[in-house]
Design a protein around this motif. Structure first.
Motif, PDB file in Angstrom:
ATOM      1  N   ARG A  43       7.215  -1.050  -2.616  1.00 14.94           N
ATOM      2  CA  ARG A  43       6.120  -0.619  -3.491  1.00 14.94           C
ATOM      3  C   ARG A  43       6.400  -1.006  -4.948  1.00 14.94           C
ATOM      4  O   ARG A  43       5.517  -1.508  -5.652  1.00 14.94           O
ATOM      5  N   PHE A  48       2.522  -2.233  -4.942  1.00 17.65           N
ATOM      6  CA  PHE A  48       1.605  -1.658  -3.976  1.00 17.65           C
ATOM      7  C   PHE A  48       1.020  -0.362  -4.508  1.00 17.65           C
ATOM      8  O   PHE A  48       1.695   0.396  -5.218  1.00 17.65           O
ATOM      9  N   LEU A  53       0.201   0.902   0.719  1.00 20.24           N
ATOM     10  CA  LEU A  53       1.547   0.813   1.269  1.00 20.24           C
ATOM     11  C   LEU A  53       1.565   1.165   2.749  1.00 20.24           C
ATOM     12  O   LEU A  53       2.431   0.692   3.503  1.00 20.24           O
ATOM     13  N   SER A 104       1.523  -8.270  -2.530  1.00 21.41           N
ATOM     14  CA  SER A 104       1.334  -7.277  -1.470  1.00 21.41           C
ATOM     15  C   SER A 104       0.516  -7.864  -0.324  1.00 21.41           C
ATOM     16  O   SER A 104       0.806  -7.616   0.855  1.00 21.41           O
TER      17      SER A 104
END
Length: 488
Positions: A43, A48, A53, A104
């Motif tokens: 993260r 994120f 996540l 991400s």
């Protein structure tokens, strides 16, 4: 296979083959949990959001379950080794992309691709096992080892994830797959004979695959987003209704298609559907335990990734002991009593864990519950796997394996979405009332774990209708022995 014929498992090649097949299962199962401890680092590094996540673990589970039926059908029709090797190559490439991800979206895409590869690997691998180890004693032992590996892999994944995250970094929870995949592919060519292709691509139910995968994607996406947009929001209600329509269309397609992805006749095999549903409900509870306890240890107790992973080491030991004992118990008491007992034991362990305090201690608040759960986990995995493969003819072995493992992965994805929603709602309510963050988080995790325990009790009820096998050779296998179907 008659008693006068030698045991394949007693040979050196048999032992090596079982080791290889269990290594493939371990690789697939561990990828579902190895990222859990690394989530905080992921993260921070890839920026994120908290809600997005969720897709790092859920993306893998979703495509794993969604494409599992296609993977099993491909294994039966195109050849088991060919499909397993292809899936292994896809997992290797996706793992390398994920390990080198810079955004991400790139990591989530890699996890989705990993799940597709794993969906090609696992059903073919389990069908190889159930067709090569035909004797009652051989199959009991082989499935006992397989079930133990599957149950321990989730805990081992958290441990390995902690070691890698605290050591070379979170990227290695993905990159570590590459060398293992190379060894697996080499072993497959050395130990498993090749297959003759028995179908054309035109026979595959592409529409059915699109419908079932799309329906599950929409369902889980809606569940994950529900806490953010509201359970009574039009978007949530519309998403759930849309998922139901798509999945109903899948069922209708399977009835009308001449070459369905899921021939509904397979559910005429006694106890198969109940075993699969038991697996689905049980895995919703089991996998949530690893997810929420890991977050509790990191975010509330302040454990490092290595400490969090190491906390699950005793659980691996308990699972191994229970799985080893299961292969001895099944011929005596059958799969159904063992399944029910395992689920109720695990439910008791998860209930213990749901009482975690904000100032919890490992030895008094975590270890006892983990150990109780570990024995239930080991018993359940072996018994469900044996029951789900009882009375399955060799030409449906890949499909039966796919159904079992699809139940597992879809159950994990759905459970994670549902329990995350429960935990988030509880935590948000307390934070709105100015409850300190550690107390609010702990209360949310506790609610999710309690819900997981309830799911395990529900799975025990469903297991009452599962097959009660003692590992004896089925009638289908007896026929196959006079006209053997080689696993090439």
């Amino acid at each position: 296979m008659t008693d006068s014929q030698p045991s394949f498992l007693a040979t050196g090649r048999g032992k090596l083959t079982l080791t290889l097949l269990c290594a493939i299962a371990f690789l697939d199962f561990i990828d579902a949990s190895i990222v859990n401890v690394a989530l905080p680092a992921i993260r921070t590094d890839l920026d994120f959001s908290v809600q997005d996540l969720q897709w790092v673990p859920s993306g893998y589970l979703l495509t794993y379950g969604g494409f599992m039926l296609l993977g099993g059908r491909l294994a039966d029709l195109l050849g088991r080794r060919r499909v397993v090797v292809t899936g292994t190559l896809l997992v290797m490439l996706a793992s390398m992309v994920g390990g080198l991800a810079t955004t991400s979206g790139m990591l989530i895409g890699a996890r989705l691709a990993q799940g597709i590869g794993a969906a090609m690997m696992l059903p073919g691998t389990l069908s190889i096992l159930t067709t090569m180890f035909k004797e009652g004693g051989d199959r009991n032992k082989a499935l006992g080892v397989w079930g133990g590996v599957g149950a321990a892999a989730s805990a081992a994944g958290v441990l390995l994830g902690g070691l890698l995250t605290d050591g070379p970094g979170w990227r290695w929870v993905m990159l570590v797959n590459a060398p293992v995949c190379v060894l697996v592919i080499a072993g497959l060519f050395l130990l498993v004979e090749g297959d003759r292709r028995s179908a054309r691509l035109a026979n595959f139910d592409v529409l059915g695959t699109v419908l079932v995968t799309g329906g599950m994607l929409l369902l889980v996406f809606t569940l994950v987003k529900a806490p953010e947009v509201g359970w009574d929001a039009a978007r949530t209600i519309g998403g759930l209704a849309g998922a139901a329509v798509v999945l109903l269309a899948f069922a209708l397609n399977e009835q009308r298609n001449r070459n369905p992805l899921l021939p509904l006749s397979i559910f005429r095999i006694r106890g198969l559907a109940a075993a699969d549903v038991t697996q689905l409900v049980a895995l919703a509870g089991f996998l949530s335990m690893f997810f929420f306890l890991s977050l509790y240890m990191v975010n509330v107790l302040g454990y490092s990734p290595l400490e969090t992973g190491s906390a699950y080491l005793p659980l691996c030991l308990g699972v191994g002991i229970a799985a080893g004992g299961s292969s001895q118990l099944i011929p005596r008491i059958g799969t159904r009593p063992l399944m029910i007992a395992g689920l109720l034991i695990a439910a008791a362990g998860l209930y213990w864990l749901s009482r975690i305090p904000v100032d919890g201690h490992y030895l008094t608040d975590l270890l006892p519950g983990l150990m109780v759960t570990s024995f239930g986990l080991g018993f359940t995995f072996v018994a469900v796997t044996t029951a789900a493969n009882a009375n399955v003819p060799p030409d449906k072995a890949g499909l039966a394996a796919a159904l079992l493992n699809a139940s597992q992965q879809i159950g994990g994805a759905l459970g994670l979405a549902i329990f995350s929603a429960l935990a988030t709602a509880r935590t948000d309510d307390l934070l709105a009332g100015r409850t300190p963050v550690p107390e609010a988080l702990t209360a949310g995790f506790s609610r999710a774990l309690l819900a997981g325990a309830c799911f395990l009790v529900g799975a025990a009820v469903v297991a009452l209708w599962a097959a009660d096998s003692r590992g004896e050779a089925s009638a289908a296998e007896a026929v196959a022995e006079t006209d053997p179907v080689p696993v090439r």
